[in-house]
Write a protein that holds these residues in place. Structure first.
Motif, PDB file in Angstrom:
ATOM      1  N   GLU A 154      16.110  -0.993   5.044  1.00  0.00           N
ATOM      2  CA  GLU A 154      17.491  -1.376   4.747  1.00  0.00           C
ATOM      3  C   GLU A 154      17.550  -2.781   4.153  1.00  0.00           C
ATOM      4  OE1 GLU A 154      21.918  -1.606   6.823  1.00  0.00           O
ATOM      5  OE2 GLU A 154      20.163  -1.033   8.025  1.00  0.00           O
ATOM      6  N   LYS A 155      16.813  -3.710   4.740  1.00  0.00           N
ATOM      7  CA  LYS A 155      16.766  -5.068   4.180  1.00  0.00           C
ATOM      8  C   LYS A 155      16.205  -5.035   2.766  1.00  0.00           C
ATOM      9  CE  LYS A 155      16.203  -7.765   8.433  1.00  0.00           C
ATOM     10  NZ  LYS A 155      15.310  -8.690   9.167  1.00  0.00           N
ATOM     11  N   LEU A 156      15.117  -4.284   2.604  1.00  0.00           N
ATOM     12  CA  LEU A 156      14.456  -4.232   1.305  1.00  0.00           C
ATOM     13  C   LEU A 156      15.377  -3.644   0.240  1.00  0.00           C
ATOM     14  CD1 LEU A 156      11.807  -4.880  -0.125  1.00  0.00           C
ATOM     15  CD2 LEU A 156      10.985  -2.596   0.486  1.00  0.00           C
ATOM     16  N   TYR A 157      16.188  -2.671   0.625  1.00  0.00           N
ATOM     17  CA  TYR A 157      17.146  -2.058  -0.302  1.00  0.00           C
ATOM     18  C   TYR A 157      18.040  -3.135  -0.933  1.00  0.00           C
ATOM     19  CZ  TYR A 157      21.177   0.689  -1.903  1.00  0.00           C
ATOM     20  OH  TYR A 157      22.197   1.222  -2.656  1.00  0.00           O
ATOM     21  N   TYR A 158      18.508  -4.065  -0.120  1.00  0.00           N
ATOM     22  CA  TYR A 158      19.384  -5.123  -0.622  1.00  0.00           C
ATOM     23  C   TYR A 158      18.590  -6.250  -1.295  1.00  0.00           C
ATOM     24  CZ  TYR A 158      23.122  -2.793   1.887  1.00  0.00           C
ATOM     25  OH  TYR A 158      24.032  -1.864   2.309  1.00  0.00           O
ATOM     26  N   TYR A 159      17.414  -6.562  -0.739  1.00  0.00           N
ATOM     27  CA  TYR A 159      16.611  -7.637  -1.319  1.00  0.00           C
ATOM     28  C   TYR A 159      16.211  -7.340  -2.766  1.00  0.00           C
ATOM     29  CZ  TYR A 159      15.934  -9.915   3.246  1.00  0.00           C
ATOM     30  OH  TYR A 159      16.123 -10.572   4.439  1.00  0.00           O
ATOM     31  N   VAL A 160      15.834  -6.088  -3.065  1.00  0.00           N
ATOM     32  CA  VAL A 160      15.406  -5.771  -4.430  1.00  0.00           C
ATOM     33  C   VAL A 160      16.584  -5.795  -5.400  1.00  0.00           C
ATOM     34  CG1 VAL A 160      13.417  -4.419  -3.666  1.00  0.00           C
ATOM     35  CG2 VAL A 160      15.602  -3.254  -4.143  1.00  0.00           C
TER      36      VAL A 160
ATOM     37  N   LYS B  68       0.843  -1.206   0.000  1.00  0.00           N
ATOM     38  CA  LYS B  68       0.000   0.000   0.000  1.00  0.00           C
ATOM     39  C   LYS B  68       0.872   1.248   0.000  1.00  0.00           C
ATOM     40  CE  LYS B  68      -4.037  -1.924   2.408  1.00  0.00           C
ATOM     41  NZ  LYS B  68      -4.815  -1.909   3.681  1.00  0.00           N
ATOM     42  N   LYS B  69       1.938   1.202   0.801  1.00  0.00           N
ATOM     43  CA  LYS B  69       2.853   2.347   0.879  1.00  0.00           C
ATOM     44  C   LYS B  69       3.542   2.559  -0.469  1.00  0.00           C
ATOM     45  CE  LYS B  69       5.002   5.545   3.311  1.00  0.00           C
ATOM     46  NZ  LYS B  69       5.829   5.269   4.471  1.00  0.00           N
TER      47      LYS B  69
ATOM     48  N   GLU C 112      13.671   5.848   5.060  1.00  0.00           N
ATOM     49  CA  GLU C 112      12.677   6.891   5.338  1.00  0.00           C
ATOM     50  C   GLU C 112      11.262   6.380   5.076  1.00  0.00           C
ATOM     51  OE1 GLU C 112      11.188  11.087   3.346  1.00  0.00           O
ATOM     52  OE2 GLU C 112      13.325  10.564   3.207  1.00  0.00           O
ATOM     53  N   TYR C 113      11.096   5.666   3.968  1.00  0.00           N
ATOM     54  CA  TYR C 113       9.767   5.195   3.578  1.00  0.00           C
ATOM     55  C   TYR C 113       9.316   3.956   4.363  1.00  0.00           C
ATOM     56  CZ  TYR C 113      10.095   8.248  -0.546  1.00  0.00           C
ATOM     57  OH  TYR C 113      10.204   9.335  -1.388  1.00  0.00           O
ATOM     58  N   PHE C 114      10.257   3.034   4.642  1.00  0.00           N
ATOM     59  CA  PHE C 114       9.866   1.731   5.171  1.00  0.00           C
ATOM     60  C   PHE C 114      10.481   1.393   6.532  1.00  0.00           C
ATOM     61  CE2 PHE C 114       9.987   1.510   0.481  1.00  0.00           C
ATOM     62  CZ  PHE C 114       8.616   1.406   0.246  1.00  0.00           C
TER      63      PHE C 114
ATOM     64  N   GLN D 189      14.762  -0.113  -7.253  1.00  0.00           N
ATOM     65  CA  GLN D 189      16.225   0.017  -7.276  1.00  0.00           C
ATOM     66  C   GLN D 189      16.684   1.463  -7.484  1.00  0.00           C
ATOM     67  OE1 GLN D 189      18.124  -2.690 -10.004  1.00  0.00           O
ATOM     68  NE2 GLN D 189      17.307  -4.523  -8.987  1.00  0.00           N
ATOM     69  N   VAL D 190      15.805   2.328  -7.950  1.00  0.00           N
ATOM     70  CA  VAL D 190      16.195   3.726  -8.184  1.00  0.00           C
ATOM     71  C   VAL D 190      16.294   4.499  -6.868  1.00  0.00           C
ATOM     72  CG1 VAL D 190      15.114   3.702 -10.460  1.00  0.00           C
ATOM     73  CG2 VAL D 190      13.793   4.511  -8.492  1.00  0.00           C
ATOM     74  N   LEU D 191      15.718   3.950  -5.790  1.00  0.00           N
ATOM     75  CA  LEU D 191      15.718   4.670  -4.511  1.00  0.00           C
ATOM     76  C   LEU D 191      17.032   4.434  -3.768  1.00  0.00           C
ATOM     77  CD1 LEU D 191      12.134   3.916  -3.170  1.00  0.00           C
ATOM     78  CD2 LEU D 191      12.943   6.015  -4.224  1.00  0.00           C
ATOM     79  N   PRO D 192      17.660   5.507  -3.252  1.00  0.00           N
ATOM     80  CA  PRO D 192      18.861   5.338  -2.424  1.00  0.00           C
ATOM     81  C   PRO D 192      18.487   4.736  -1.068  1.00  0.00           C
ATOM     82  CG  PRO D 192      18.191   7.633  -2.456  1.00  0.00           C
ATOM     83  CD  PRO D 192      17.305   6.921  -3.441  1.00  0.00           C
TER      84      PRO D 192
END
Length: 348
Positions: free
Chosen positions: A219-225, A188-189, A212-214, A203-206
């Motif tokens: 941090e986990k999601l940043y690497y998972y994607v 939803k977010k 900030e968003y999640f 992947q475009v998000l730093p």
């Protein structure tokens, strides 16, 4: 650093497939494993014939019958499922001792010491079919995240291999909703921020924006994607706890239904503890609300035990502390503080 070789094995509609195997009259028919609607039961799993109608795990039995009037409901036989799970474990041990059991029907294997993980996955699938007359799907890759995603791609009775050289292209096409830990609130977010729906979109998000968003999950999601997952396969022999958890597709507001699901989760972890000849002192209930607030409640006894009813009664008491009106998106049960039964007498 050596490339890891991880296999994720996921039995196909496990409970339902066992019942169809043992009762030929059920084969080819829509069946579900669960408790009756009058007991406010929920579906543990459904055969592929039933899934066509939208019947799936965690659905109320009443809703399942509304979706499929010809559904055949079969009472679960956990003693039988646990016995088969033990046989599965023995099969896996032919190739590795680094086995992380996720549920009776699901596990990760680290076969990095072997030459070909793909060959092993095929051999395991064949052994399961030959010995148990059941089918499993397998995912093979360089980490747990990718192996789990891969195991879902060619179900049922399939195999999917994500080789090191194709990870970056493979993960771009994966829907974010298929990433471990991503639930309805995260999606939803993502939609509200118009971020897209695939891993490539995120992947475009730093890293700072993902956090900030999640929040901490960002941090986990940043690497998972990006297909990065350094989590080890925890050998069950070294486990300090045994647990299972479920993320609901729709936030839960029904306390009785939640209790039923948590009780089934407890059955799973108790059976896994018994499989390993363990007794334990502590049971922990984990709840994550729809706003991502997470709470845990534990009870430790002065003695070791493996009695389901004892811990079920305690889970019921712990559940009374849950505010169901907040909406529950995840529940989990863990047992810990183990002793091997063969060592128990040395404690006294």
């Amino acid at each position: 650093m050596p490339i890891r070789k991880i296999i994720h094995i996921d039995m196909d509609a496990f409970y339902a497939s066992v019942e169809q195997r043992d009762n030929p009259s059920l084969r080819g028919k829509p069946i579900a494993i669960g408790r009756p609607a009058e007991e406010r039961g929920v579906i543990a799993t459904a055969s592929y014939e039933a899934r066509v109608f939208g019947v799936k795990s965690a659905l109320s039995t009443a809703e399942a019958f509304r979706l499929c009037s010809g559904l055949i409901l079969v009472q679960p036989d956990f003693t039988k499922y646990e016995a088969i799970s033990i046989e599965l474990y023995k099969i896996y041990q032919n190739w590795t001792d680094i086995i992380e059991t996720v549920a009776l029907d699901e596990c990760y294997l680290d076969v990095s010491h072997h030459r070909s993980a793909t060959i092993i996955a095929h051999e395991i699938k064949k052994r399961i079919k030959d010995q148990l007359q059941l089918t499993a799907s397998a995912g093979v890759s360089v980490n747990k995240l990718l192996a789990k995603i891969a195991s879902d791609i060619n179900k049922p009775d399939g195999i999917c291999v994500v080789e090191p050289g194709i990870v970056s292209e493979f993960i771009k096409k994966v829907p974010v909703k298929d990433i471990n830990g991503v639930g309805s609130e995260t999606m939803k977010k993502i939609y509200s921020l118009h971020l897209g729906s695939t891993c490539n979109d995120l992947q475009v998000l730093p890293l700072i924006k993902m956090i900030e968003y999640f929040g901490s999950f960002g941090e986990k999601l940043y690497y998972y994607v990006r297909g990065i997952d350094d989590r080890p396969v925890f050998s069950d022999r070294e486990s300090k706890s045994i647990g299972t958890e479920t993320t609901f597709q729709v936030d839960m507001y029904d306390l009785k239904k939640l209790h039923e699901i948590i009780n089934e989760q407890l059955r799973e972890v108790v059976s896994r503890g018994i499989e390993k000849s363990l007794k334990w002192r502590t049971v922990t209930l984990k709840i994550k609300y729809k706003n991502f607030k997470q709470i845990t409640r534990s009870k430790s006894f002065d003695y070791f035990d493996d009695d389901f009813s004892l811990f079920s009664d305690e889970i019921c008491l712990l559940l009374k502390e849950i505010d169901i009106t907040q909406g529950v998106r995840l529940s989990g049960v863990t047992i810990s503080n183990f002793v091997h039964k063969e060592d128990e007498h040395y404690l006294f």
